[in-house]
Design a protein around this motif. Sequence first.
Motif, PDB file in Angstrom:
ATOM      1  N   THR A 114       0.834  -1.208   0.000  1.00 30.81           N
ATOM      2  CA  THR A 114       0.000   0.000   0.000  1.00 30.81           C
ATOM      3  C   THR A 114       0.869   1.259   0.000  1.00 30.81           C
ATOM      4  O   THR A 114       2.064   1.203   0.331  1.00 30.81           O
ATOM      5  CB  THR A 114      -0.925   0.040   1.231  1.00 30.81           C
ATOM      6  N   ASP A 115       0.249   2.384  -0.368  1.00 28.79           N
ATOM      7  CA  ASP A 115       0.990   3.652  -0.362  1.00 28.79           C
ATOM      8  C   ASP A 115       1.566   3.935   1.021  1.00 28.79           C
ATOM      9  O   ASP A 115       2.714   4.367   1.150  1.00 28.79           O
ATOM     10  CB  ASP A 115       0.065   4.797  -0.784  1.00 28.79           C
ATOM     11  N   GLY A 116       0.756   3.689   2.059  1.00 26.70           N
ATOM     12  CA  GLY A 116       1.211   3.907   3.434  1.00 26.70           C
ATOM     13  C   GLY A 116       2.351   2.985   3.811  1.00 26.70           C
ATOM     14  O   GLY A 116       3.334   3.415   4.434  1.00 26.70           O
ATOM     15  N   ASP A 117       2.223   1.717   3.436  1.00 26.43           N
ATOM     16  CA  ASP A 117       3.267   0.735   3.765  1.00 26.43           C
ATOM     17  C   ASP A 117       4.584   1.055   3.067  1.00 26.43           C
ATOM     18  O   ASP A 117       5.657   1.034   3.687  1.00 26.43           O
ATOM     19  CB  ASP A 117       2.812  -0.679   3.370  1.00 26.43           C
ATOM     20  N   ARG A 118       4.507   1.364   1.785  1.00 26.62           N
ATOM     21  CA  ARG A 118       5.746   1.645   1.053  1.00 26.62           C
ATOM     22  C   ARG A 118       6.390   2.950   1.516  1.00 26.62           C
ATOM     23  O   ARG A 118       7.621   3.029   1.609  1.00 26.62           O
ATOM     24  CB  ARG A 118       5.497   1.656  -0.462  1.00 26.62           C
ATOM     25  N   ALA A 119       5.563   3.923   1.845  1.00 27.10           N
ATOM     26  CA  ALA A 119       6.103   5.191   2.366  1.00 27.10           C
ATOM     27  C   ALA A 119       6.855   4.946   3.670  1.00 27.10           C
ATOM     28  O   ALA A 119       7.951   5.499   3.890  1.00 27.10           O
ATOM     29  CB  ALA A 119       4.979   6.201   2.573  1.00 27.10           C
ATOM     30  N   LEU A 120       6.287   4.107   4.540  1.00 25.71           N
ATOM     31  CA  LEU A 120       6.931   3.787   5.818  1.00 25.71           C
ATOM     32  C   LEU A 120       8.271   3.097   5.587  1.00 25.71           C
ATOM     33  O   LEU A 120       9.290   3.465   6.189  1.00 25.71           O
ATOM     34  CB  LEU A 120       6.022   2.889   6.666  1.00 25.71           C
ATOM     35  N   THR A 121       8.281   2.100   4.700  1.00 22.86           N
ATOM     36  CA  THR A 121       9.513   1.364   4.399  1.00 22.86           C
ATOM     37  C   THR A 121      10.601   2.310   3.888  1.00 22.86           C
ATOM     38  O   THR A 121      11.750   2.267   4.348  1.00 22.86           O
ATOM     39  CB  THR A 121       9.241   0.261   3.357  1.00 22.86           C
ATOM     40  N   ILE A 122      10.222   3.194   2.966  1.00 23.73           N
ATOM     41  CA  ILE A 122      11.196   4.103   2.349  1.00 23.73           C
ATOM     42  C   ILE A 122      11.720   5.131   3.356  1.00 23.73           C
ATOM     43  O   ILE A 122      12.931   5.344   3.473  1.00 23.73           O
ATOM     44  CB  ILE A 122      10.575   4.795   1.120  1.00 23.73           C
ATOM     45  N   LYS A 123      10.824   5.745   4.095  1.00 24.81           N
ATOM     46  CA  LYS A 123      11.243   6.779   5.055  1.00 24.81           C
ATOM     47  C   LYS A 123      12.103   6.191   6.168  1.00 24.81           C
ATOM     48  O   LYS A 123      13.114   6.787   6.570  1.00 24.81           O
ATOM     49  CB  LYS A 123      10.016   7.477   5.645  1.00 24.81           C
ATOM     50  N   GLU A 124      11.717   5.015   6.651  1.00 27.37           N
ATOM     51  CA  GLU A 124      12.495   4.389   7.729  1.00 27.37           C
ATOM     52  C   GLU A 124      13.870   3.945   7.240  1.00 27.37           C
ATOM     53  O   GLU A 124      14.830   3.907   8.002  1.00 27.37           O
ATOM     54  CB  GLU A 124      11.725   3.209   8.329  1.00 27.37           C
ATOM     55  N   MET A 125      13.957   3.633   5.947  1.00 28.13           N
ATOM     56  CA  MET A 125      15.265   3.273   5.378  1.00 28.13           C
ATOM     57  C   MET A 125      16.176   4.502   5.380  1.00 28.13           C
ATOM     58  O   MET A 125      17.367   4.400   5.676  1.00 28.13           O
ATOM     59  CB  MET A 125      15.071   2.742   3.958  1.00 28.13           C
ATOM     60  N   ALA A 126      15.612   5.660   5.090  1.00 29.41           N
ATOM     61  CA  ALA A 126      16.393   6.908   5.143  1.00 29.41           C
ATOM     62  C   ALA A 126      16.799   7.231   6.572  1.00 29.41           C
ATOM     63  O   ALA A 126      17.941   7.643   6.835  1.00 29.41           O
ATOM     64  CB  ALA A 126      15.579   8.054   4.548  1.00 29.41           C
ATOM     65  N   ASN A 127      15.875   7.028   7.516  1.00 24.71           N
ATOM     66  CA  ASN A 127      16.169   7.301   8.932  1.00 24.71           C
ATOM     67  C   ASN A 127      17.309   6.424   9.450  1.00 24.71           C
ATOM     68  O   ASN A 127      18.071   6.822  10.327  1.00 24.71           O
ATOM     69  CB  ASN A 127      14.926   7.071   9.797  1.00 24.71           C
ATOM     70  N   LEU A 128      17.410   5.224   8.883  1.00 27.68           N
ATOM     71  CA  LEU A 128      18.434   4.265   9.305  1.00 27.68           C
ATOM     72  C   LEU A 128      19.844   4.799   9.044  1.00 27.68           C
ATOM     73  O   LEU A 128      20.797   4.409   9.722  1.00 27.68           O
ATOM     74  CB  LEU A 128      18.223   2.944   8.553  1.00 27.68           C
ATOM     75  N   TYR A 129      19.959   5.702   8.070  1.00 29.02           N
ATOM     76  CA  TYR A 129      21.273   6.252   7.697  1.00 29.02           C
ATOM     77  C   TYR A 129      21.963   6.904   8.895  1.00 29.02           C
ATOM     78  O   TYR A 129      23.187   6.879   9.013  1.00 29.02           O
ATOM     79  CB  TYR A 129      21.107   7.259   6.561  1.00 29.02           C
ATOM     80  N   ASN A 130      21.183   7.494   9.791  1.00 26.32           N
ATOM     81  CA  ASN A 130      21.746   8.198  10.951  1.00 26.32           C
ATOM     82  C   ASN A 130      21.859   7.327  12.204  1.00 26.32           C
ATOM     83  O   ASN A 130      22.191   7.818  13.280  1.00 26.32           O
ATOM     84  CB  ASN A 130      20.888   9.433  11.262  1.00 26.32           C
TER      85      ASN A 130
END
Length: 224
Positions: A114-130
């Motif tokens: 879903t749009d919500g699920d994929r958005a969560l996966t993508i944003k959390e992947m970016a957050n992982l960088y820090n």
Amino acid sequence: MTLDEAITSLKRGEFVLLYDSGKRENEVDMVVAAQFVTPEHISRMRQHGGGLICIALKDSFAQSLNLQYMHNILFNSTDMDSDSKQMIMGTAPYGDHPTFSISINHRQTYTGITDGDRALTIKEMANLYNSNNAKSDFISSFATPGHVPLLLASRGLLETRQGHTEMSVYLAELAKLTPVTAICEMMDSQTYSALSVEKAMKFAKENAIPFIDGKELLEFSKVH
């Protein structure tokens, strides 16, 4: 539009359209900084892009997570016999190796698509960088196989490979953002092929989205 306008757009969490070149895929991708991704971004990528929604990662980040290219994972697998390994794509028709790694879902998603699920996966992947414990957090927070493919940018970025993966990560770095992007190819529902550069530029103009030609980005990177 200028490169400065593209950088400003990315910093605002808005899209940039990125054309690689006629000598490569000859495709235009919608690009957004992963740290800003919302379900609305995914919806727009689905509706106006229509290609595969992926996460592009800087090489050093991918290495810290011990991510490998999918063609290498398959080649080294003992579960594939030598005949089946002939299927593995080493080089794409346009001359480059594919940048695909594994595909993931965040563990808090349900189906993952879903749009919500994929958005969560993508944003959390970016957050992982820090994260100070990126590898362990990656393992505990994400599951594979999932619905968002990871793309690994080549070391040296545009010096090594001039694909959307490298170009989008390079743009994020120019904008001083987390070097993790969400990208999606633009398709044409009338011709059943990739959206032409002309149509993409028209879409960009009508929607006030900066359009970047990969050739210009490559020239800029050589100078800077």
